[in-house]
Structures are given as C-alpha cells and as structure tokens.
Design a protein around this motif. Structure first.
Motif, PDB file in Angstrom:
ATOM      1  N   GLY A  11       0.797  -1.224   0.000  1.00  0.00           N
ATOM      2  CA  GLY A  11       0.000   0.000   0.000  1.00  0.00           C
ATOM      3  C   GLY A  11       0.826   1.267   0.000  1.00  0.00           C
ATOM      4  O   GLY A  11       0.373   2.300   0.478  1.00  0.00           O
ATOM      5  N   ARG A  12       2.052   1.196  -0.524  1.00  0.00           N
ATOM      6  CA  ARG A  12       2.946   2.348  -0.514  1.00  0.00           C
ATOM      7  C   ARG A  12       3.583   2.534  -1.884  1.00  0.00           C
ATOM      8  O   ARG A  12       3.683   1.597  -2.661  1.00  0.00           O
ATOM      9  CB  ARG A  12       4.046   2.150   0.524  1.00  0.00           C
ATOM     10  CG  ARG A  12       3.533   2.260   1.939  1.00  0.00           C
ATOM     11  CD  ARG A  12       4.451   1.577   2.925  1.00  0.00           C
ATOM     12  NE  ARG A  12       4.047   1.813   4.282  1.00  0.00           N
ATOM     13  CZ  ARG A  12       3.098   1.137   4.898  1.00  0.00           C
ATOM     14  NH1 ARG A  12       2.442   0.198   4.268  1.00  0.00           N
ATOM     15  NH2 ARG A  12       2.799   1.397   6.139  1.00  0.00           N
ATOM     16  N   LYS A  13       4.029   3.746  -2.139  1.00  0.00           N
ATOM     17  CA  LYS A  13       4.771   4.014  -3.368  1.00  0.00           C
ATOM     18  C   LYS A  13       6.159   3.394  -3.264  1.00  0.00           C
ATOM     19  O   LYS A  13       6.618   3.013  -2.180  1.00  0.00           O
ATOM     20  CB  LYS A  13       4.903   5.521  -3.595  1.00  0.00           C
ATOM     21  CG  LYS A  13       3.588   6.243  -3.710  1.00  0.00           C
ATOM     22  CD  LYS A  13       2.973   5.968  -5.046  1.00  0.00           C
ATOM     23  CE  LYS A  13       1.705   6.822  -5.193  1.00  0.00           C
ATOM     24  NZ  LYS A  13       0.951   6.448  -6.343  1.00  0.00           N
ATOM     25  N   TYR A  14       6.869   3.329  -4.380  1.00  0.00           N
ATOM     26  CA  TYR A  14       8.167   2.663  -4.443  1.00  0.00           C
ATOM     27  C   TYR A  14       9.185   3.277  -3.472  1.00  0.00           C
ATOM     28  O   TYR A  14       9.857   2.557  -2.730  1.00  0.00           O
ATOM     29  CB  TYR A  14       8.711   2.723  -5.876  1.00  0.00           C
ATOM     30  CG  TYR A  14      10.132   2.256  -5.993  1.00  0.00           C
ATOM     31  CD1 TYR A  14      10.446   0.904  -5.916  1.00  0.00           C
ATOM     32  CD2 TYR A  14      11.165   3.163  -6.167  1.00  0.00           C
ATOM     33  CE1 TYR A  14      11.743   0.476  -6.010  1.00  0.00           C
ATOM     34  CE2 TYR A  14      12.472   2.741  -6.252  1.00  0.00           C
ATOM     35  CZ  TYR A  14      12.753   1.397  -6.174  1.00  0.00           C
ATOM     36  OH  TYR A  14      14.059   0.965  -6.259  1.00  0.00           O
ATOM     37  N   LEU A  19      12.443   2.800   1.491  1.00  0.00           N
ATOM     38  CA  LEU A  19      12.974   3.343   2.736  1.00  0.00           C
ATOM     39  C   LEU A  19      12.433   2.595   3.951  1.00  0.00           C
ATOM     40  O   LEU A  19      13.153   2.386   4.926  1.00  0.00           O
ATOM     41  CB  LEU A  19      12.643   4.830   2.845  1.00  0.00           C
ATOM     42  CG  LEU A  19      13.406   5.737   1.889  1.00  0.00           C
ATOM     43  CD1 LEU A  19      12.889   7.155   1.979  1.00  0.00           C
ATOM     44  CD2 LEU A  19      14.883   5.692   2.190  1.00  0.00           C
ATOM     45  N   MET A  20      11.180   2.185   3.899  1.00  0.00           N
ATOM     46  CA  MET A  20      10.596   1.442   5.018  1.00  0.00           C
ATOM     47  C   MET A  20      11.307   0.102   5.206  1.00  0.00           C
ATOM     48  O   MET A  20      11.667  -0.277   6.326  1.00  0.00           O
ATOM     49  CB  MET A  20       9.116   1.217   4.791  1.00  0.00           C
ATOM     50  CG  MET A  20       8.437   0.487   5.923  1.00  0.00           C
ATOM     51  SD  MET A  20       6.760   0.006   5.537  1.00  0.00           S
ATOM     52  CE  MET A  20       7.046  -1.214   4.281  1.00  0.00           C
ATOM     53  N   LEU A  21      11.549  -0.615   4.111  1.00  0.00           N
ATOM     54  CA  LEU A  21      12.238  -1.899   4.217  1.00  0.00           C
ATOM     55  C   LEU A  21      13.688  -1.719   4.652  1.00  0.00           C
ATOM     56  O   LEU A  21      14.213  -2.531   5.416  1.00  0.00           O
ATOM     57  CB  LEU A  21      12.168  -2.645   2.882  1.00  0.00           C
ATOM     58  CG  LEU A  21      10.784  -3.167   2.502  1.00  0.00           C
ATOM     59  CD1 LEU A  21      10.805  -3.758   1.104  1.00  0.00           C
ATOM     60  CD2 LEU A  21      10.307  -4.197   3.516  1.00  0.00           C
ATOM     61  N   SER A  22      14.322  -0.647   4.208  1.00  0.00           N
ATOM     62  CA  SER A  22      15.680  -0.362   4.644  1.00  0.00           C
ATOM     63  C   SER A  22      15.730  -0.090   6.142  1.00  0.00           C
ATOM     64  O   SER A  22      16.600  -0.620   6.861  1.00  0.00           O
ATOM     65  CB  SER A  22      16.235   0.824   3.868  1.00  0.00           C
ATOM     66  OG  SER A  22      17.504   1.185   4.353  1.00  0.00           O
TER      67      SER A  22
END
Length: 124
Positions: A11-14, A19-22
């Motif tokens: 549910g997020r842009k690329y 950045l979230m996964l990082s």
C-alpha cells in the motif's frame, strides 16, 4: 490473475516502500528481533536475505552494494563482522517469522521476525 506479480506493494509508493524496508532491515540487524505485521515481515525477509548472503563474501564491492541499500556504516560493519561470521556455514534461511497475536486496533496479523542464529531459545 497475478501473473508475474511477485512484489507485495504494501500500500505504498516505491520510494516509501524502499525506505521502510531499509529502516526495518537496520532495526533487525541492530536488535536481532522485531515485531511487525505479517505482510511486512514477509517482504522484509525477501529484502534482507540476499543482503546477508552477500555479506558472507566480504569484499569491497559487496560492502558498497549493501551500503547502497542500508545507508548506515555501523549497521553494515555489524552485518559484515558479526552476523556474516555467525551464518557462514548456513546455506540460507537466516530469518525466522513467527506469527503472534492480532493487533488490538484493527486485528492485523502480527509477527515476530528474527535472525535464526541469534535466538537462544531454539538452540540445540
């Protein structure tokens, strides 16, 4: 049909997803265990396992590749010194996902994601 749709977009842009996964990978390397939703845990597993595999090679090029994704010198050095030495004999499966209780606010599936070799509960 889901032909060729292998990425969960969460549910997020690329850029936000990257950045979230990082940030979640940095937290996982730092604390060795984090709690998150099940879908984020599955996405994080796909993100961080190739980084741990690359850290086992331990040369300048792989350090630069991993640093490009994590952007944190202390975490990258911890990954290459501590974690890669602990998992050097393991061929894969560095991450364990354990389902926990539902979140109270919206009943989202929650999970605990951890590095397998750093858990003292499940040791032989």
């Amino acid at each position: 049909m889901r032909h060729g749709k292998k990425i969960n977009h969460l549910g997020r842009k690329y850029s936000h997803r990257k950045l979230m996964l990082s940030n979640m990978a940095i937290s996982l390397i730092k604390y060795k265990r984090i709690n998150t939703t099940l879908s984020k845990a599955k996405a994080l597993k796909k993100y961080i396992e190739p980084l741990i595999t690359k850290s086992k090679k331990n040369d300048l090029n792989t350090i630069r590749i991993v640093f490009k994704q994590l952007q944190n010198k202390k975490i990258v050095s911890d990954l290459f010194k501590v974690i890669s030495n602990k998992v050097k004999d393991r061929l894969g499966g560095y991450i364990r996902i354990i389902k926990t209780v539902y979140r109270l606010g919206d009943r989202a599936d929650m999970a605990m994601i951890e590095l397998v070799d750093f858990n003292k509960t499940y040791k032989k």
